[in-house]
Design a protein around this motif. Structure first.
Motif, PDB file in Angstrom:
ATOM      1  N   UNK A   1     -10.197  -4.732   4.652  1.00 60.99           N
ATOM      2  CA  UNK A   1      -9.211  -4.278   5.776  1.00 60.99           C
ATOM      3  C   UNK A   1      -8.716  -2.945   5.600  1.00 60.99           C
ATOM      4  N   UNK A   2      -8.332  -2.523   4.398  1.00 65.02           N
ATOM      5  CA  UNK A   2      -7.673  -1.534   4.200  1.00 65.02           C
ATOM      6  C   UNK A   2      -8.775  -0.142   4.209  1.00 65.02           C
ATOM      7  N   UNK A   3      -9.717  -0.379   3.725  1.00 64.62           N
ATOM      8  CA  UNK A   3     -10.988   0.330   3.994  1.00 64.62           C
ATOM      9  C   UNK A   3     -11.242   0.838   5.210  1.00 64.62           C
ATOM     10  N   UNK A   4     -11.391  -0.297   6.176  1.00 64.53           N
ATOM     11  CA  UNK A   4     -11.561   0.152   7.680  1.00 64.53           C
ATOM     12  C   UNK A   4     -10.598   0.659   8.382  1.00 64.53           C
ATOM     13  N   UNK A   5      -9.093   0.475   7.980  1.00 66.47           N
ATOM     14  CA  UNK A   5      -8.183   0.842   8.907  1.00 66.47           C
ATOM     15  C   UNK A   5      -7.028   1.858   8.488  1.00 66.47           C
ATOM     16  N   UNK A   6      -7.700   2.416   7.036  1.00 66.76           N
ATOM     17  CA  UNK A   6      -6.728   3.540   6.486  1.00 66.76           C
ATOM     18  C   UNK A   6      -6.622   4.826   7.303  1.00 66.76           C
ATOM     19  N   UNK A   7      -7.866   5.114   7.513  1.00 74.15           N
ATOM     20  CA  UNK A   7      -7.994   6.594   8.412  1.00 74.15           C
ATOM     21  C   UNK A   7      -7.360   6.667   9.627  1.00 74.15           C
ATOM     22  N   UNK A   8      -7.236   5.469  10.253  1.00 69.72           N
ATOM     23  CA  UNK A   8      -6.330   5.641  11.791  1.00 69.72           C
ATOM     24  C   UNK A   8      -5.045   5.981  11.436  1.00 69.72           C
ATOM     25  N   UNK A   9      -4.307   5.266  10.483  1.00 69.52           N
ATOM     26  CA  UNK A   9      -2.807   5.328  10.101  1.00 69.52           C
ATOM     27  C   UNK A   9      -2.454   6.900   9.545  1.00 69.52           C
ATOM     28  N   UNK A  10      -3.638   7.289   8.732  1.00 70.89           N
ATOM     29  CA  UNK A  10      -3.652   8.625   8.246  1.00 70.89           C
ATOM     30  C   UNK A  10      -3.574   9.655   9.274  1.00 70.89           C
TER      31      UNK A  10
ATOM     32  N   UNK B   1       1.010  -1.352   0.025  1.00 71.33           N
ATOM     33  CA  UNK B   1       0.085   0.010   0.236  1.00 71.33           C
ATOM     34  C   UNK B   1       0.866   1.304  -0.043  1.00 71.33           C
ATOM     35  N   UNK B   2       0.464   2.283  -0.737  1.00 72.56           N
ATOM     36  CA  UNK B   2       0.995   3.308  -0.709  1.00 72.56           C
ATOM     37  C   UNK B   2       0.132   4.540  -1.034  1.00 72.56           C
ATOM     38  N   UNK B   3       0.493   5.713  -0.094  1.00 71.50           N
ATOM     39  CA  UNK B   3      -0.554   6.841  -0.213  1.00 71.50           C
ATOM     40  C   UNK B   3       0.316   8.119   0.166  1.00 71.50           C
ATOM     41  N   UNK B   4       0.208   9.126  -0.498  1.00 68.53           N
ATOM     42  CA  UNK B   4       0.633  10.541  -0.110  1.00 68.53           C
ATOM     43  C   UNK B   4       0.209  11.098   1.198  1.00 68.53           C
ATOM     44  N   UNK B   5      -0.903  10.362   1.782  1.00 70.31           N
ATOM     45  CA  UNK B   5      -1.360  10.977   3.095  1.00 70.31           C
ATOM     46  C   UNK B   5      -0.388  10.298   4.321  1.00 70.31           C
ATOM     47  N   UNK B   6       0.275   9.306   3.941  1.00 67.20           N
ATOM     48  CA  UNK B   6       0.960   8.436   5.150  1.00 67.20           C
ATOM     49  C   UNK B   6       2.350   9.020   4.967  1.00 67.20           C
ATOM     50  N   UNK B   7       3.139   9.073   6.303  1.00 62.59           N
ATOM     51  CA  UNK B   7       4.665   9.183   5.927  1.00 62.59           C
ATOM     52  C   UNK B   7       5.337   7.973   6.257  1.00 62.59           C
TER      53      UNK B   7
ATOM     54  N   UNK C   1      15.402  11.701 -11.301  1.00 67.68           N
ATOM     55  CA  UNK C   1      16.482  11.759 -12.193  1.00 67.68           C
ATOM     56  C   UNK C   1      17.553  11.059 -11.111  1.00 67.68           C
ATOM     57  N   UNK C   2      17.682  11.553 -10.218  1.00 70.06           N
ATOM     58  CA  UNK C   2      18.089  11.228  -8.778  1.00 70.06           C
ATOM     59  C   UNK C   2      17.341  12.041  -7.771  1.00 70.06           C
ATOM     60  N   UNK C   3      17.317  11.345  -6.472  1.00 68.96           N
ATOM     61  CA  UNK C   3      16.561  12.157  -5.436  1.00 68.96           C
ATOM     62  C   UNK C   3      16.409  11.355  -4.211  1.00 68.96           C
ATOM     63  N   UNK C   4      15.089  11.460  -3.716  1.00 69.37           N
ATOM     64  CA  UNK C   4      14.993  11.088  -2.391  1.00 69.37           C
ATOM     65  C   UNK C   4      15.121   9.421  -2.421  1.00 69.37           C
ATOM     66  N   UNK C   5      15.680   9.091  -1.384  1.00 65.63           N
ATOM     67  CA  UNK C   5      15.966   7.727  -1.370  1.00 65.63           C
ATOM     68  C   UNK C   5      14.742   6.617  -1.415  1.00 65.63           C
ATOM     69  N   UNK C   6      13.870   7.095  -0.641  1.00 63.36           N
ATOM     70  CA  UNK C   6      12.414   6.699  -0.721  1.00 63.36           C
ATOM     71  C   UNK C   6      11.910   6.330  -2.168  1.00 63.36           C
TER      72      UNK C   6
ATOM     73  N   UNK D   1       3.406   4.129   6.646  1.00 65.35           N
ATOM     74  CA  UNK D   1       3.489   3.185   5.370  1.00 65.35           C
ATOM     75  C   UNK D   1       3.956   1.830   6.013  1.00 65.35           C
ATOM     76  N   UNK D   2       5.155   2.012   6.745  1.00 62.27           N
ATOM     77  CA  UNK D   2       5.594   0.455   7.170  1.00 62.27           C
ATOM     78  C   UNK D   2       4.621  -0.129   8.041  1.00 62.27           C
ATOM     79  N   UNK D   3       4.139   0.564   8.989  1.00 62.77           N
ATOM     80  CA  UNK D   3       3.513   0.015   9.955  1.00 62.77           C
ATOM     81  C   UNK D   3       2.037  -0.450   9.113  1.00 62.77           C
ATOM     82  N   UNK D   4       1.490   0.335   8.299  1.00 61.83           N
ATOM     83  CA  UNK D   4       0.268  -0.193   7.543  1.00 61.83           C
ATOM     84  C   UNK D   4       0.549  -1.450   6.963  1.00 61.83           C
ATOM     85  N   UNK D   5       1.678  -1.584   6.141  1.00 67.71           N
ATOM     86  CA  UNK D   5       2.014  -2.688   5.329  1.00 67.71           C
ATOM     87  C   UNK D   5       2.126  -3.800   6.053  1.00 67.71           C
ATOM     88  N   UNK D   6       2.961  -3.741   7.243  1.00 69.99           N
ATOM     89  CA  UNK D   6       3.265  -4.721   8.128  1.00 69.99           C
ATOM     90  C   UNK D   6       1.942  -5.476   8.686  1.00 69.99           C
ATOM     91  N   UNK D   7       1.027  -4.549   9.320  1.00 67.99           N
ATOM     92  CA  UNK D   7      -0.210  -4.985   9.556  1.00 67.99           C
ATOM     93  C   UNK D   7      -0.979  -5.668   8.714  1.00 67.99           C
TER      94      UNK D   7
END
Length: 308
Positions: free
Chosen positions: A158-167, A121-127, A216-221, A131-137
């Motif tokens: 599950x993602x629909x039910x839990x996304x807002x708490x991580x955001x 899962x990826x979302x611009x609303x998550x740091x 081009x090059x940039x943020x590690x993430x 991101x890591x916590x949501x994907x692990x869960x």
């Protein structure tokens, strides 16, 4: 990120339960353990049909590869003997609490549902942390389900039910950090090598992915996300030969050696009629690296020294 399906893959009329006004309706599927790859692929096609019924808009579910499901159908019908490509697609989930969509990327091995699917899962609303916590869960939840049961619809619910708490946690954390310290970033450069890339579809995917991430090059993430997206299990002849990283607290622009992400075609020699005889002019490539203060990479990529 992915090409949407057209024609027969999205034009069929399905009779499965769809979306209600406010609640995602998830069909319950309890399937006996598959005894063959063909049975698993038949179940995968069944689940894709259910998902198309739940997400009728092409903007909500996007298949990677415009013909992958057509190839799968022909394989199951016996008109195509070659094994079909693995199904990869993205589902875009949005809740009332979260305005930004979350993208659930799905990769189905041929052994699914007996084998476990790969979900991310990826979302611009998550740091990064959330991101890591949501994907692990999410991974823990999917692992807890019975193997042999179709589970992508369960993962979406599950993602629909839990996304807002991580955001919400991301918003609170970002507000505190912004008030207390400067944000430290990692500038990253990856040198990825493949012996050859002939398929135009694959070249387009690489360029589109870089454009989406503004790379081009940039943020590690972002660099690591690019590498994760273009690499897939059946592309065996690709590797990351070298990486370069620098921690910064301000602009990265001064560290960039390359101002654009593009395909470079150097003078070639050999018989154009035979693909295996097509070679890049390594002298021109070395000169290009030298002009961008990167001639040391030549030896890393090819194992030989080159003098200008």
């Amino acid at each position: 990120m992915f090409n949407s399906t057209e024609g027969e893959d999205r034009g069929r009329d399905y009779s499965f339960n769809g979306m209600g006004d406010d609640v995602l309706s998830v069909p319950f599927c309890s399937i006996r353990m598959c005894t063959s790859v063909r049975e698993c692929l038949q179940l995968q096609l069944l689940e894709m049909e259910m998902l198309f019924s739940m997400f009728p808009s092409k903007e909500d579910i996007v298949i990677n590869g415009v013909t992958s499901l057509s190839i799968l159908r022909r394989y199951l019908e016996g008109t195509n003997e070659s094994p079909p490509p693995n199904i990869q697609f993205s589902v875009f989930v949005k809740t009332e609490e979260v305005m930004d969509k979350a993208e659930l990327h799905v990769y189905l091995p041929h052994s699914y549902p007996t084998g476990e699917p790969q979900l991310f899962v990826r979302s611009s609303a998550l740091d990064k942390l959330q991101h890591n916590n949501l994907n692990k869960c999410l991974a823990t939840y999917v692992s807890s389900l019975d193997r042999g049961d179709l589970c992508i619809t369960n993962a979406i619910q599950w993602l629909t039910d839990n996304l807002s708490s991580y955001v919400e946690i991301s918003k609170n954390t970002n507000g505190i950090e912004a008030d207390t310290k400067n944000v430290s970033m990692t500038f990253h450069r990856m040198w990825i090598y493949s012996h050859h890339i002939y398929r135009q579809e694959l070249k387009k995917k690489i360029l589109d992915c870089a454009k989406r991430l503004n790379l081009t090059e940039g943020h590690k993430e972002q660099c690591e996300e690019f590498w994760r997206d273009i690499r897939y299990p059946n592309w065996k002849h690709i590797s990351c030969k070298h990486t370069e990283s620098v921690h910064v607290t301000d602009s990265m622009d001064a560290l960039r050696l390359f101002q654009s992400f593009e395909e470079l075609i150097f003078e070639a020699h050999g018989d154009y009629g035979l693909r295996n005889d097509y070679h890049m002019d390594l002298g021109q490539f070395f000169e290009y690296l030298r002009q961008h203060q990167s001639e040391h990479i030549f030896q890393i990529l090819f194992g030989i020294e080159r003098k200008s």
